[in-house]
Design an enzyme around this catalytic site. Structure first.
Site, short mmCIF file in Angstrom:
data_model
loop_
_atom_site.label_atom_id
_atom_site.label_comp_id
_atom_site.label_asym_id
_atom_site.label_seq_id
_atom_site.Cartn_x
_atom_site.Cartn_y
_atom_site.Cartn_z
N GLY A 1 34.94 38.29 22.45
CA GLY A 1 33.86 38.58 21.51
C GLY A 1 32.57 37.93 21.99
O GLY A 1 32.55 37.22 22.99
N HIS B 1 39.80 44.87 30.09
CA HIS B 1 39.82 45.13 28.65
C HIS B 1 40.24 46.58 28.38
O HIS B 1 39.66 47.51 28.93
CB HIS B 1 38.44 44.89 28.04
CG HIS B 1 38.07 43.46 27.94
ND1 HIS B 1 38.35 42.68 26.83
CD2 HIS B 1 37.43 42.64 28.82
CE1 HIS B 1 37.89 41.45 27.03
NE2 HIS B 1 37.34 41.39 28.23
N HIS C 1 41.64 40.67 34.68
CA HIS C 1 40.67 40.67 33.57
C HIS C 1 40.22 42.12 33.33
O HIS C 1 39.23 42.58 33.90
CB HIS C 1 39.48 39.77 33.91
CG HIS C 1 38.59 39.48 32.73
ND1 HIS C 1 38.35 38.21 32.28
CD2 HIS C 1 37.90 40.30 31.91
CE1 HIS C 1 37.53 38.26 31.23
NE2 HIS C 1 37.25 39.52 30.99
N ASP D 1 36.95 44.05 34.57
CA ASP D 1 36.50 43.80 33.19
C ASP D 1 36.57 45.06 32.32
O ASP D 1 37.50 45.20 31.55
CB ASP D 1 35.08 43.22 33.18
CG ASP D 1 34.75 42.48 31.90
OD1 ASP D 1 35.65 42.28 31.07
OD2 ASP D 1 33.60 42.07 31.71
N GLU E 1 29.78 33.12 30.50
CA GLU E 1 29.21 34.44 30.77
C GLU E 1 27.86 34.48 30.05
O GLU E 1 26.83 34.13 30.62
CB GLU E 1 30.16 35.54 30.28
CG GLU E 1 29.67 36.95 30.60
CD GLU E 1 30.46 38.04 29.88
OE1 GLU E 1 30.29 39.20 30.26
OE2 GLU E 1 31.22 37.73 28.94
N ASP F 1 39.95 48.42 25.57
CA ASP F 1 38.96 49.26 24.87
C ASP F 1 37.74 49.56 25.73
O ASP F 1 37.03 50.54 25.51
CB ASP F 1 38.54 48.66 23.51
CG ASP F 1 38.17 47.19 23.58
OD1 ASP F 1 38.21 46.60 24.68
OD2 ASP F 1 37.86 46.60 22.52
N HIS G 1 37.48 33.32 27.43
CA HIS G 1 36.17 33.78 27.89
C HIS G 1 35.16 32.64 27.76
O HIS G 1 34.99 32.07 26.68
CB HIS G 1 35.68 34.93 27.00
CG HIS G 1 36.14 36.28 27.42
ND1 HIS G 1 37.43 36.71 27.25
CD2 HIS G 1 35.47 37.32 28.02
CE1 HIS G 1 37.54 37.96 27.70
NE2 HIS G 1 36.38 38.35 28.18
#
Length: 333
Positions: A172, A10, A8, A279, A202, A12, A199
């Site tokens: 998102g 990301h 997991h 993450d 959370e 960006d 996702h």
């Protein structure tokens, strides 16, 4: 050196700071001091929510709108991960976020795969370390009016499956639009035999996890708030659903408030299939080695428990049986 697996991660949220500086210079963007750059890219203790956390993605996204930039970022990130001891990583991003300057989603994906290929070429020079293998997870986005973009991402995931892409995700801000609203895309993914994670659990609570399960997810991005619902927790244990836990990130977004009581160790002993991941390395100012160290110090995570986390990650990885054999052998060495 330990062998890490990150499921997991990301793209960006993990652009190396040195790469941000390099690309800002190439684009003739105003020079920022290290302190100003840290303010743009990293969260601090004042971060109050997932929405605030997501604001830190603005500058990296600005630098991810050309083939060159995307290829550079993927290449530099993989070089960084290799140094940290990773042997397998699944890197996720939403192609639709990188089309602001004329690239198509297909061109975006091709550029990121090109970054992986360039890294593999360089990696051949280093015979001393185990190879790092990487796959891309394409994210659909929780926006109000992007059905066409999301469906295009699903179809492109099929086109590139096994050629750099390994699966799909839904990302998102959690909460405003429920997961179940995106069911049609994951029905399509099932028909096309595309693996996926979603996702959930959370910023939104146990209901978001239930919806992801209803949509056929066998892997949940985060899922940490399942502990609020005993019945759901039992279901996750019985069905061996994988949770992609991210400790520091969960503190940043206030999904969890005390690292000392972060429940990954407890969940492991309950029989839950949990994994530990980074993450957003840059936004959260962390890496996988730091995550393990943090939980060793704060929750007394043991080497045996860590091995279980690694092996859970191997089982959960969207990869080939041969790659899983390689990863297990590396971990058990």
């Amino acid at each position: 050196m330990r062998k890490f697996i990150d499921l997991h991660l990301h793209l960006d949220g993990s652009v190396p700071v040195a790469t941000v500086k390099k690309l800002m210079q190439e684009h003739n963007l105003p020079k920022l001091s290290d302190q100003e750059l840290a303010h743009e890219l990293l969260v601090d203790n004042s971060c109050a929510s997932l929405e605030q956390f997501l604001q830190k993605f603005a500058l990296p996204n600005q630098l991810m709108q050309s083939k060159h930039d995307l290829e550079t970022i993927v290449f530099d990130l993989l070089c960084e991960l290799k140094k940290q001891g990773l042997v397998y990583a699944e890197i996720r991003f939403a192609p639709q976020l990188h089309t602001k300057k004329g690239l198509s989603q297909r061109q975006v994906i091709t550029a990121t795969i090109s970054g992986i290929k360039k890294f593999y070429q360089k990696q051949k020079e280093d015979k001393n370390q185990p190879e790092l293998h990487a796959g891309l997870i394409l994210c659909l986005m929780r926006f109000a009016n992007n059905e066409a973009e999301n469906m295009e991402t699903v179809k492109l995931a099929k086109d590139f499956l096994g050629k750099g892409v390994v699966g799909l995700d839904l990302a998102g801000a959690e909460g405003p639009i429920p997961n179940i609203n995106y069911q049609q895309f994951f029905k399509q993914a099932q028909q096309l035999n595309i693996p996926y994670t979603i996702h959930a659990g959370e910023a939104a609570g146990p209901d978001s996890i239930r919806q992801a399960l209803e949509m056929g997810a066998k892997r949940i991005g985060h899922g940490i708030r399942c502990t609020e619902d005993q019945e759901l927790t039992q279901y996750l244990i019985e069905h061996q659903i994988i949770l992609e836990c991210c400790a520091t990130s969960n503190m940043n977004t206030k999904a969890f408030d005390q690292i000392d009581s972060y429940p990954i160790k407890k969940m492991l002993h309950m029989g839950m299939r949990v994994t530990l991941n980074s993450d957003d390395m840059t936004v959260s100012n962390t890496n996988l080695s730091h995550e393990y160290q943090l939980l060793e110090e704060k929750t007394a995570l043991t080497p045996e428990e860590e091995t279980t986390l690694y092996l859970n990650a191997v089982d959960a990885a969207f990869t080939t049986p041969d790659e899983k054999i390689r990863l297990r052998a590396l971990i058990q060495k």
